[in-house]
Design a protein around this motif. Structure first.
Motif, PDB file in Angstrom:
ATOM      1  N   PRO A   1      -4.541  -5.891   2.615  1.00 27.46           N
ATOM      2  CA  PRO A   1      -3.485  -6.109   1.640  1.00 27.46           C
ATOM      3  C   PRO A   1      -2.534  -4.929   1.597  1.00 27.46           C
ATOM      4  O   PRO A   1      -2.944  -3.786   1.663  1.00 27.46           O
ATOM      5  CB  PRO A   1      -4.247  -6.249   0.320  1.00 27.46           C
ATOM      6  N   ASP A   2      -1.226  -5.243   1.515  1.00 26.01           N
ATOM      7  CA  ASP A   2      -0.240  -4.180   1.467  1.00 26.01           C
ATOM      8  C   ASP A   2       0.435  -4.106   0.101  1.00 26.01           C
ATOM      9  O   ASP A   2       1.517  -3.579  -0.034  1.00 26.01           O
ATOM     10  CB  ASP A   2       0.791  -4.344   2.585  1.00 26.01           C
ATOM     11  N   ASP A   3      -0.237  -4.644  -0.916  1.00 25.08           N
ATOM     12  CA  ASP A   3       0.308  -4.621  -2.259  1.00 25.08           C
ATOM     13  C   ASP A   3       0.410  -3.213  -2.816  1.00 25.08           C
ATOM     14  O   ASP A   3       1.193  -2.967  -3.732  1.00 25.08           O
ATOM     15  CB  ASP A   3      -0.542  -5.486  -3.201  1.00 25.08           C
ATOM     16  N   ASP A   4      -0.383  -2.292  -2.306  1.00 30.56           N
ATOM     17  CA  ASP A   4      -0.365  -0.939  -2.834  1.00 30.56           C
ATOM     18  C   ASP A   4       0.541  -0.006  -2.022  1.00 30.56           C
ATOM     19  O   ASP A   4       0.456   1.204  -2.155  1.00 30.56           O
ATOM     20  CB  ASP A   4      -1.781  -0.374  -2.911  1.00 30.56           C
ATOM     21  N   LEU A   5       1.409  -0.565  -1.191  1.00 29.50           N
ATOM     22  CA  LEU A   5       2.314   0.240  -0.372  1.00 29.50           C
ATOM     23  C   LEU A   5       3.731   0.186  -0.942  1.00 29.50           C
ATOM     24  O   LEU A   5       4.163  -0.846  -1.459  1.00 29.50           O
ATOM     25  CB  LEU A   5       2.322  -0.269   1.070  1.00 29.50           C
TER      26      LEU A   5
END
Length: 194
Positions: free
Chosen positions: A138-142
């Motif tokens: 997941p790249d939600d925290d980028l």
């Protein structure tokens, strides 16, 4: 960990540009609007691929949804350098593209590099969100830069991006690799200068 989304919907200016001499250039996407300037670094190939995929997305939107596309821009009104200071917010790992049918706009999302390799994702023209695979991290925290462009602004971006990419070192006529001012050992000559 919190992430930051730099949203420009629409930006006053969105361009690709470089800092440095040919052969040592750093490529940037830069968005300006609302008194903010955000610059993100990326690779030359990403700029070239973004321009190519944007053109494909506009063509597909016209074919599928009858979107009116402006003629190709012959002369761009924006030949200015990047706005100073050029402070890199992050290095781009993933570029996402989508066409929003409701507003007839192109959405470009540049996501900070994480654990995955750099890539360009081309979403379906009627989708705004990127597709998610369950195997992907997941790249939600980028951190990310999101811009929304009209078809005219997208065409202007494409033309400038192509000029920026082409403004580098000229290619070798034999092998296509960039020619250095100090010389070039062409693999087609088996390492011999001509």
């Amino acid at each position: 960990m919190t992430h930051q989304v730099h949203a420009f919907e629409p930006p006053e200016r969105f361009v690709a540009g470089t800092v440095g001499a040919p052969g040592e250039r750093t490529f940037f996407l830069q968005a300006r609007g609302g008194g903010r300037v955000v610059s993100v670094a990326l690779e030359k190939v990403q700029v070239s691929l973004l321009a190519e995929k944007l053109e494909e997305l506009l063509t597909e939107a016209q074919r599928r949804f009858g979107v009116e596309l402006p003629d190709a821009v012959l002369t761009s009104s924006d030949n200015d350098p990047l706005d100073n200071p050029v402070d890199e917010e992050f290095r781009v790992g993933t570029l996402g593209l989508a066409f929003d049918v409701d507003t007839a706009t192109v959405v470009i999302e540049a996501i900070a590099a994480g654990e995955t390799e750099a890539e360009v994702e081309l979403g379906e023209p009627d989708e705004v969100d990127e597709t998610d695979d369950e195997d992907e991290e997941p790249d939600d925290d980028l951190d990310r830069l999101r811009v929304r462009l009209t078809p005219q602004a997208a065409r202007e971006f494409i033309e400038r991006a192509r000029r920026v990419v082409a403004a580098g070192r000229p290619p070798c006529p034999l092998c296509g690799q960039p020619l250095d001012p100090a010389g070039h050992l062409c693999p087609r000559h088996n390492g011999y200068h001509r």
